[in-house]
Design a protein around this motif. Structure first.
Motif, PDB file in Angstrom:
ATOM      1  N   LYS A 163       0.809  -1.217   0.000  1.00  0.00           N
ATOM      2  CA  LYS A 163       0.000   0.000   0.000  1.00  0.00           C
ATOM      3  C   LYS A 163       0.845   1.272   0.000  1.00  0.00           C
ATOM      4  O   LYS A 163       0.362   2.347  -0.330  1.00  0.00           O
ATOM      5  N   LYS A 164       2.093   1.169   0.407  1.00  0.00           N
ATOM      6  CA  LYS A 164       2.965   2.338   0.474  1.00  0.00           C
ATOM      7  C   LYS A 164       4.072   2.321  -0.578  1.00  0.00           C
ATOM      8  O   LYS A 164       4.864   3.252  -0.663  1.00  0.00           O
ATOM      9  N   ARG A 165       4.108   1.262  -1.375  1.00  0.00           N
ATOM     10  CA  ARG A 165       5.247   1.045  -2.255  1.00  0.00           C
ATOM     11  C   ARG A 165       5.537   2.221  -3.181  1.00  0.00           C
ATOM     12  O   ARG A 165       6.671   2.637  -3.335  1.00  0.00           O
ATOM     13  N   TYR A 166       4.500   2.756  -3.791  1.00  0.00           N
ATOM     14  CA  TYR A 166       4.698   3.872  -4.718  1.00  0.00           C
ATOM     15  C   TYR A 166       4.132   5.179  -4.174  1.00  0.00           C
ATOM     16  O   TYR A 166       4.105   6.182  -4.880  1.00  0.00           O
ATOM     17  N   VAL A 167       3.671   5.157  -2.918  1.00  0.00           N
ATOM     18  CA  VAL A 167       3.050   6.329  -2.315  1.00  0.00           C
ATOM     19  C   VAL A 167       3.980   7.013  -1.329  1.00  0.00           C
ATOM     20  O   VAL A 167       4.046   8.237  -1.263  1.00  0.00           O
ATOM     21  N   GLY A 168       4.731   6.216  -0.585  1.00  0.00           N
ATOM     22  CA  GLY A 168       5.660   6.771   0.383  1.00  0.00           C
ATOM     23  C   GLY A 168       4.949   7.309   1.618  1.00  0.00           C
ATOM     24  O   GLY A 168       3.731   7.168   1.792  1.00  0.00           O
ATOM     25  N   ASN A 169       5.706   7.961   2.502  1.00  0.00           N
ATOM     26  CA  ASN A 169       5.148   8.564   3.696  1.00  0.00           C
ATOM     27  C   ASN A 169       6.087   9.673   4.170  1.00  0.00           C
ATOM     28  O   ASN A 169       7.186   9.837   3.646  1.00  0.00           O
ATOM     29  N   GLY A 170       5.640  10.441   5.137  1.00  0.00           N
ATOM     30  CA  GLY A 170       6.463  11.522   5.655  1.00  0.00           C
ATOM     31  C   GLY A 170       6.163  12.857   4.992  1.00  0.00           C
ATOM     32  O   GLY A 170       5.369  12.954   4.051  1.00  0.00           O
ATOM     33  N   ASN A 171       6.816  13.905   5.488  1.00  0.00           N
ATOM     34  CA  ASN A 171       6.541  15.269   5.042  1.00  0.00           C
ATOM     35  C   ASN A 171       6.861  15.499   3.568  1.00  0.00           C
ATOM     36  O   ASN A 171       6.105  16.167   2.855  1.00  0.00           O
ATOM     37  N   TYR A 172       7.992  14.962   3.110  1.00  0.00           N
ATOM     38  CA  TYR A 172       8.376  15.184   1.714  1.00  0.00           C
ATOM     39  C   TYR A 172       7.383  14.508   0.764  1.00  0.00           C
ATOM     40  O   TYR A 172       6.964  15.085  -0.240  1.00  0.00           O
ATOM     41  N   ALA A 173       6.994  13.277   1.112  1.00  0.00           N
ATOM     42  CA  ALA A 173       6.019  12.557   0.285  1.00  0.00           C
ATOM     43  C   ALA A 173       4.694  13.306   0.255  1.00  0.00           C
ATOM     44  O   ALA A 173       4.058  13.444  -0.804  1.00  0.00           O
ATOM     45  N   GLU A 174       4.269  13.818   1.409  1.00  0.00           N
ATOM     46  CA  GLU A 174       3.005  14.553   1.476  1.00  0.00           C
ATOM     47  C   GLU A 174       3.069  15.828   0.637  1.00  0.00           C
ATOM     48  O   GLU A 174       2.082  16.217   0.001  1.00  0.00           O
ATOM     49  N   MET A 175       4.226  16.485   0.617  1.00  0.00           N
ATOM     50  CA  MET A 175       4.393  17.681  -0.195  1.00  0.00           C
ATOM     51  C   MET A 175       4.209  17.350  -1.679  1.00  0.00           C
ATOM     52  O   MET A 175       3.575  18.111  -2.431  1.00  0.00           O
ATOM     53  N   ILE A 176       4.745  16.219  -2.114  1.00  0.00           N
ATOM     54  CA  ILE A 176       4.586  15.786  -3.504  1.00  0.00           C
ATOM     55  C   ILE A 176       3.120  15.511  -3.819  1.00  0.00           C
ATOM     56  O   ILE A 176       2.587  15.951  -4.849  1.00  0.00           O
ATOM     57  N   HIS A 177       2.431  14.804  -2.914  1.00  0.00           N
ATOM     58  CA  HIS A 177       1.012  14.506  -3.132  1.00  0.00           C
ATOM     59  C   HIS A 177       0.188  15.788  -3.219  1.00  0.00           C
ATOM     60  O   HIS A 177      -0.705  15.909  -4.067  1.00  0.00           O
ATOM     61  N   GLN A 178       0.490  16.739  -2.356  1.00  0.00           N
ATOM     62  CA  GLN A 178      -0.247  18.003  -2.376  1.00  0.00           C
ATOM     63  C   GLN A 178      -0.002  18.775  -3.661  1.00  0.00           C
ATOM     64  O   GLN A 178      -0.904  19.427  -4.199  1.00  0.00           O
ATOM     65  N   THR A 179       1.217  18.698  -4.185  1.00  0.00           N
ATOM     66  CA  THR A 179       1.535  19.373  -5.444  1.00  0.00           C
ATOM     67  C   THR A 179       0.715  18.788  -6.588  1.00  0.00           C
ATOM     68  O   THR A 179       0.191  19.516  -7.441  1.00  0.00           O
ATOM     69  N   PHE A 180       0.576  17.462  -6.601  1.00  0.00           N
ATOM     70  CA  PHE A 180      -0.254  16.836  -7.641  1.00  0.00           C
ATOM     71  C   PHE A 180      -1.730  17.208  -7.464  1.00  0.00           C
ATOM     72  O   PHE A 180      -2.456  17.369  -8.453  1.00  0.00           O
ATOM     73  N   LYS A 181      -2.191  17.324  -6.231  1.00  0.00           N
ATOM     74  CA  LYS A 181      -3.576  17.746  -5.999  1.00  0.00           C
ATOM     75  C   LYS A 181      -3.813  19.151  -6.544  1.00  0.00           C
ATOM     76  O   LYS A 181      -4.845  19.434  -7.158  1.00  0.00           O
ATOM     77  N   ILE A 182      -2.847  20.022  -6.311  1.00  0.00           N
ATOM     78  CA  ILE A 182      -2.939  21.391  -6.854  1.00  0.00           C
ATOM     79  C   ILE A 182      -2.966  21.348  -8.379  1.00  0.00           C
ATOM     80  O   ILE A 182      -3.753  22.039  -9.030  1.00  0.00           O
ATOM     81  N   GLY A 183      -2.092  20.499  -8.960  1.00  0.00           N
ATOM     82  CA  GLY A 183      -2.042  20.361 -10.414  1.00  0.00           C
ATOM     83  C   GLY A 183      -3.351  19.863 -10.991  1.00  0.00           C
ATOM     84  O   GLY A 183      -3.800  20.317 -12.062  1.00  0.00           O
ATOM     85  N   ARG A 184      -4.002  18.933 -10.284  1.00  0.00           N
ATOM     86  CA  ARG A 184      -5.291  18.430 -10.771  1.00  0.00           C
ATOM     87  C   ARG A 184      -6.347  19.534 -10.742  1.00  0.00           C
ATOM     88  O   ARG A 184      -7.144  19.669 -11.683  1.00  0.00           O
ATOM     89  N   GLN A 185      -6.352  20.317  -9.673  1.00  0.00           N
ATOM     90  CA  GLN A 185      -7.320  21.410  -9.574  1.00  0.00           C
ATOM     91  C   GLN A 185      -7.077  22.484 -10.639  1.00  0.00           C
ATOM     92  O   GLN A 185      -8.024  23.038 -11.203  1.00  0.00           O
ATOM     93  N   LYS A 186      -5.812  22.764 -10.936  1.00  0.00           N
ATOM     94  CA  LYS A 186      -5.475  23.828 -11.887  1.00  0.00           C
ATOM     95  C   LYS A 186      -5.653  23.400 -13.339  1.00  0.00           C
ATOM     96  O   LYS A 186      -6.139  24.171 -14.168  1.00  0.00           O
ATOM     97  N   TYR A 187      -5.276  22.149 -13.657  1.00  0.00           N
ATOM     98  CA  TYR A 187      -5.163  21.770 -15.065  1.00  0.00           C
ATOM     99  C   TYR A 187      -6.076  20.613 -15.503  1.00  0.00           C
ATOM    100  O   TYR A 187      -6.239  20.397 -16.698  1.00  0.00           O
ATOM    101  N   PHE A 188      -6.686  19.899 -14.547  1.00  0.00           N
ATOM    102  CA  PHE A 188      -7.525  18.758 -14.918  1.00  0.00           C
ATOM    103  C   PHE A 188      -8.892  18.805 -14.234  1.00  0.00           C
ATOM    104  O   PHE A 188      -9.617  17.820 -14.249  1.00  0.00           O
ATOM    105  N   LYS A 189      -9.237  19.928 -13.667  1.00  0.00           N
ATOM    106  CA  LYS A 189     -10.465  20.052 -12.881  1.00  0.00           C
ATOM    107  C   LYS A 189     -11.713  19.713 -13.685  1.00  0.00           C
ATOM    108  O   LYS A 189     -12.647  19.069 -13.185  1.00  0.00           O
TER     109      LYS A 189
END
Length: 351
Positions: free
Chosen positions: A301-327
């Motif tokens: 479940k974590k293999r390609y998702v990771g954990n910790g602050n840096y991983a969460e920052m990456i996930h949040q960046t993709f969420k922003i990208g989805r809202q901006k460009y794929f909404k």
């Protein structure tokens, strides 16, 4: 000895196959080799079946077909490298230079479709190693597989790093008209200098982006696979990539975080020593930071998702990208299995 990069090759050297007790080592003076003198060998293999069942819970697909084992593209981070060891080869240079080809794959697939009890389900081309790596231009195994899918009206997904997929535009357009295909193009970077180091024998960035645009213009659903994200290398490009691929017509995107599984670890570390020696430790430490202090993550479940602050920052960046460009993109439609004609394909083709 400092690892030395070899033109057109991702791995710097062979890594010992952990199934083998002994290791054959070749030595040479570094300045003797400017680019690879190792010729690629293509070895025909004869599998009894061609459809693989994907048992891993972290994968979005259940079945895959890999026309090739090993990959000429030479990505140092490739998670598939350790699979070459099961064939008695190294996950290093041999993964890129000893390519097993399955010329009988289209025949095996047609025999499977002709079975009376076969139930259609979408499969992925490839899922392990690229179905459009350079030798495909000559052998056309992937093209023959797509022809079989068209003949039987069977759904298929494709993932590739190579713009060679455009060669088969004629077949893909017909499949897309019946909602039988989607194509994922791997875009881990839009920095061509980094691309040349990171995936040396894949298509140039301009060609990959052009492939997304042309496929989209022909109403073939395209997904951009922004993977893997490697902290300190391409993690700052996320929003740029999403903006670019969205503008070219991509309907969705996916991403993963890098993990250095098994013998990928020494291959990637040697690659860093050759290309980014000054940033090596920083990059490795950042990778550790997304995998609880390790370079690999074995929990599915974590293999390609990771954990910790840096991983969460990456996930949040993709969420922003989805809202901006794929909404405004509609939910991706599931490929159809209702049109499959099975053993009736030959009779129906007469009409």
């Amino acid at each position: 000895m400092i690892s030395k990069a070899t033109k057109g090759q991702g791995a710097i050297q062979n890594i010992q196959n952990h199934f083998e007790r002994n290791q054959l080592v070749s030595t040479f003076y570094e300045d003797e080799i400017e680019e690879s003198t190792v010729k690629t060998e293509f070895l025909e293999v004869f599998p009894k079946s061609i459809l693989n069942v994907i048992k891993r819970k972290d994968m979005p697909i259940e079945y895959s077909i890999n026309p090739y084992q090993g990959c000429e593209h030479g990505c140092a981070y490739c998670y598939a490298r350790p699979t070459h060891e099961y064939w008695g080869y190294s996950a290093g240079v041999e993964f890129e230079r000893k390519i097993m080809v399955k010329k009988t794959a289209p025949v095996l697939l047609e025999k499977l479709f002709q079975k009376k009890n076969y139930q259609p389900h979408s499969f992925m081309l490839s899922g392990n190693t690229d179905c459009y790596q350079p030798i495909e231009r000559k052998l056309e195994i992937t093209r023959k597989i797509l022809k079989i899918c068209l003949k039987y009206k069977h759904p298929v997904s494709i993932i590739s790093k190579n713009a060679l997929v455009l060669r088969d535009l004629d077949i893909l357009k017909q499949l897309a008209e019946m909602n039988l295909v989607n194509v994922a193009i791997s875009i881990p970077t839009i920095n061509e200098d980094l691309r040349k180091k990171l995936e040396p024998r894949t298509s140039a960035i301009t060609n990959k982006l052009s492939a997304i645009e042309i496929l989209s213009q022909n109403q073939i659903p395209v997904i951009a696979m922004v993977a893997p994200i490697i902290p300190g290398l391409n993690s700052d490009e996320i929003l740029q990539i999403l903006k670019k691929v969205s503008a070219l017509g991509a309907v969705d995107f996916g991403y993963t975080l890098v993990r250095l599984n098994d013998t990928v670890e020494p291959v990637f570390i040697h690659w860093l020593e050759a290309h980014f020696p000054d940033r090596k430790e920083k990059i490795l430490n950042q990778i550790r930071s997304i995998h609880s202090g390790n370079l690999n993550e074995r929990w599915a479940k974590k293999r390609y998702v990771g954990n910790g602050n840096y991983a969460e920052m990456i996930h949040q960046t993709f969420k922003i990208g989805r809202q901006k460009y794929f909404k405004d993109q509609p939910k991706r439609e599931k490929l159809s299995t209702d049109l499959f004609v099975g053993s009736n394909a030959d009779q129906l083709s007469l009409f």
